[in-house]
Design an enzyme around this catalytic site. Structure first.
Site, PDB file in Angstrom:
ATOM      1  N   GLY A 167       0.675  -1.280  -0.155  1.00 26.43           N
ATOM      2  CA  GLY A 167       0.074  -0.054  -0.163  1.00 26.43           C
ATOM      3  C   GLY A 167       0.688   1.259  -0.057  1.00 26.43           C
ATOM      4  CB  ALA A 168       4.006   1.907  -1.129  1.00 21.41           C
ATOM      5  CG  ASP A 218      -7.502  -7.033  -2.387  1.00 19.01           C
ATOM      6  OD1 ASP A 218      -7.076  -6.677  -1.355  1.00 19.01           O
ATOM      7  OD2 ASP A 218      -8.823  -7.391  -2.671  1.00 19.01           O
ATOM      8  CG  ASN A 253       1.348   1.603   4.839  1.00 15.84           C
ATOM      9  OD1 ASN A 253       1.323   2.483   5.654  1.00 15.84           O
ATOM     10  ND2 ASN A 253       1.028   2.089   3.599  1.00 15.84           N
ATOM     11  CB  SER A 291      -4.002   2.892  14.284  1.00 14.87           C
ATOM     12  OG  SER A 291      -4.767   3.999  14.668  1.00 14.87           O
ATOM     13  CE1 TYR A 331      -7.434   2.231  10.291  1.00 14.88           C
ATOM     14  CE2 TYR A 331      -7.505   2.906  12.389  1.00 14.88           C
ATOM     15  CZ  TYR A 331      -6.916   2.863  11.239  1.00 14.88           C
ATOM     16  OH  TYR A 331      -5.597   3.409  10.966  1.00 14.88           O
ATOM     17  CB  ALA A 359     -11.693  -5.154  16.258  1.00 12.73           C
ATOM     18  CE  LYS A 393      -4.785  -0.081  11.065  1.00 13.07           C
ATOM     19  NZ  LYS A 393      -3.577  -0.566   9.903  1.00 13.07           N
ATOM     20  CB  ILE A 408      -0.472  10.242   9.710  1.00 16.96           C
ATOM     21  CG1 ILE A 408       0.255   9.531  10.988  1.00 16.96           C
ATOM     22  CG2 ILE A 408       0.880  10.870   8.759  1.00 16.96           C
ATOM     23  CD1 ILE A 408       1.170  10.226  11.841  1.00 16.96           C
TER      24      ILE A 408
HETATM   25  P1  NAP Z   1      -4.094   6.232   2.470  1.00 12.79           P
HETATM   26  O1  NAP Z   1      -3.657   7.415   2.237  1.00 12.79           O
HETATM   27  O2  NAP Z   1      -5.666   6.021   2.409  1.00 12.79           O
HETATM   28  O3  NAP Z   1      -3.342   5.004   1.620  1.00 12.79           O
HETATM   29  C1  NAP Z   1      -3.622   3.692   1.863  1.00 12.79           C
HETATM   30  C2  NAP Z   1      -2.794   3.068   0.755  1.00 12.79           C
HETATM   31  O4  NAP Z   1      -2.960   1.601   1.157  1.00 12.79           O
HETATM   32  C3  NAP Z   1      -2.729   3.267  -0.670  1.00 12.79           C
HETATM   33  O5  NAP Z   1      -1.796   3.066  -1.236  1.00 12.79           O
HETATM   34  C4  NAP Z   1      -3.680   2.067  -0.975  1.00 12.79           C
HETATM   35  O6  NAP Z   1      -3.484   1.881  -2.413  1.00 12.79           O
HETATM   36  C5  NAP Z   1      -3.304   0.864  -0.232  1.00 12.79           C
HETATM   37  N1  NAP Z   1      -4.281   0.076   0.013  1.00 12.79           N
HETATM   38  C6  NAP Z   1      -5.626  -0.086   0.647  1.00 12.79           C
HETATM   39  N2  NAP Z   1      -5.951  -1.200   0.685  1.00 12.79           N
HETATM   40  C7  NAP Z   1      -5.342  -2.017   0.197  1.00 12.79           C
HETATM   41  C8  NAP Z   1      -5.276  -3.381  -0.546  1.00 12.79           C
HETATM   42  N3  NAP Z   1      -6.409  -4.215  -0.017  1.00 12.79           N
HETATM   43  N4  NAP Z   1      -4.241  -3.892  -1.160  1.00 12.79           N
HETATM   44  C9  NAP Z   1      -3.257  -3.131  -1.471  1.00 12.79           C
HETATM   45  N5  NAP Z   1      -3.198  -1.846  -1.328  1.00 12.79           N
HETATM   46  C10 NAP Z   1      -4.105  -1.389  -0.400  1.00 12.79           C
HETATM   47  O7  NAP Z   1      -3.544   5.593   4.042  1.00 12.79           O
HETATM   48  P2  NAP Z   1      -2.511   6.206   5.250  1.00 12.79           P
HETATM   49  O8  NAP Z   1      -3.118   7.204   5.902  1.00 12.79           O
HETATM   50  O9  NAP Z   1      -1.270   6.376   4.261  1.00 12.79           O
HETATM   51  O10 NAP Z   1      -2.457   4.788   6.000  1.00 12.79           O
HETATM   52  C11 NAP Z   1      -1.340   3.956   5.862  1.00 12.79           C
HETATM   53  C12 NAP Z   1      -1.565   2.956   6.903  1.00 12.79           C
HETATM   54  O11 NAP Z   1      -1.489   3.539   8.117  1.00 12.79           O
HETATM   55  C13 NAP Z   1      -3.063   2.122   7.271  1.00 12.79           C
HETATM   56  O12 NAP Z   1      -2.693   0.892   7.693  1.00 12.79           O
HETATM   57  C14 NAP Z   1      -3.653   3.090   8.164  1.00 12.79           C
HETATM   58  O13 NAP Z   1      -4.471   2.353   8.878  1.00 12.79           O
HETATM   59  C15 NAP Z   1      -2.546   3.432   9.040  1.00 12.79           C
HETATM   60  N6  NAP Z   1      -2.763   4.629  10.008  1.00 12.79           N
HETATM   61  C16 NAP Z   1      -3.084   5.683   9.423  1.00 12.79           C
HETATM   62  C17 NAP Z   1      -3.222   6.984  10.145  1.00 12.79           C
HETATM   63  C18 NAP Z   1      -3.443   8.328   9.673  1.00 12.79           C
HETATM   64  O14 NAP Z   1      -3.697   9.172  10.479  1.00 12.79           O
HETATM   65  N7  NAP Z   1      -3.297   8.506   8.318  1.00 12.79           N
HETATM   66  C19 NAP Z   1      -3.073   6.832  11.643  1.00 12.79           C
HETATM   67  C20 NAP Z   1      -2.619   5.441  12.279  1.00 12.79           C
HETATM   68  C21 NAP Z   1      -2.415   4.442  11.295  1.00 12.79           C
HETATM   69  P3  NAP Z   1      -4.504   2.665  -3.621  1.00 12.79           P
HETATM   70  O15 NAP Z   1      -3.946   3.824  -3.601  1.00 12.79           O
HETATM   71  O16 NAP Z   1      -4.415   1.863  -4.826  1.00 12.79           O
HETATM   72  O17 NAP Z   1      -6.062   2.420  -3.125  1.00 12.79           O
END
Ligand code: NAP
Length: 247
Positions: free
Chosen positions: A13-14, A64, A91, A143, A156, A158, A160, A189
């Protein structure tokens, strides 16, 4: 010599957000990188090129993370391209927020599959090659919500929290093979995921963060860099908050 020179990483998920920042920081630190995305193909192509411009090998794969057979193929392709996988960063993640009264089974299953089953899928597939090479660092992105819960995010939270129990178990099972497993628990973030929240909710969060700002993907990536590197060779089974002091 760069801190990740000679190392290889698979990051899920990058194409956006935190995963993108981790891919960039790892490549800047000298790691060859394979990263996945689900649907953002254009962004993935741009990132792949950016990483290659840092002078490392880089490849994007559409897959996926919740689909076991797809993750098997990704790990095989990553091994083929990189030769080995030293670091796995789980991620990829999603939210489907709703109060429990209104949450349906589909939203529950989607979050558990994308956030927790995905971590099982990739970890299960990388541990054999990591055991053979007697070396590996697995970094799982949980998280702060997995630690303390949040109204409207029972699914979410559960998923995490599950990542934390899973990671501590992996650290215990595979420590004797020199495989480390650590967890990062980000707070708020600034990414697309949190951009979906209302101004009011964002302001409420901001008021409670001791460092008085939202985090960036880079803030999380620097901690992932530590766990990935040999600076953390004796660190395993840990959960590190990257939350501006919130927890
Ligand atoms: P984001 O901006 O929504 O980006 C999510 C990324 O994951 C995207 O690259 C997406 O791909 C990819 N993705 C989602 N589901 C996928 C799947 N089934 N298979 C492959 N790729 C998948 O999210 P983010 O904020 O960067 O979050 C990244 C991680 O950090 C997540 O696990 C999230 O729960 C965790 N997190 C985030 C925060 C925050 O405040 N942002 C806080 C705590 C934890 P596509 O672009 O192709 O859709």
């Amino acid at each position: 010599m760069k801190i990740l020179s000679g190392k290889t990483a698979l990051i899920t998920g990058a194409s956006r957000g935190i995963g993108e920042a981790i891919a960039q920081v790892f490549a800047q630190a000298g790691a060859d990188v394979v990263f996945t995305y689900r649907s953002s193909a254009e962004k993935a192509v741009v990132l792949e090129k950016k990483l290659q411009d840092y002078g490392v090998k880089a490849m994007a794969i559409q897959a996926d993370a919740s689909d076991y057979s797809e993750t098997e193929k990704v790990v095989a392709a990553a091994l083929d391209f990189l030769g080995k996988i030293d670091v796995l960063v789980n991620n990829a993640g999603i939210t489907r927020d709703n109060l429990l009264l209104r949450m349906n089974e589909t939203d529950w299953d989607a979050v558990m599959d994308n956030n927790l089953k995905s971590v099982f899928n990739y970890t299960k597939n990388v541990i054999k090659p990591m055991m053979k090479q007697r070396n590996g660092s697995i970094i799982n992105i949980s998280s702060i919500i997995g630690l303390r819960g949040q109204a409207g995010q029972a699914n979410y939270a559960a998923s995490k929290a599950g990542i934390i129990g899973f990671s501590k178990s992996v650290a215990q099972e595979l420590g004797s093979r020199n495989i480390r497993c650590n967890v990062i628990a980000p707070g708020f973030i600034a990414t697309d995921m949190t951009g979906e929240l209302s101004e009011e909710v964002q302001q409420n969060y901001l008021n409670t963060i001791p460092l008085k700002r939202f985090g960036t993907g880079e803030d999380v990536a620097q901690v992932a860099l530590f766990f990935a590197s040999d600076a953390a060779v004796y660190v395993s089974g840990q959960v590190l908050g990257v939350d501006g002091g919130l927890s």
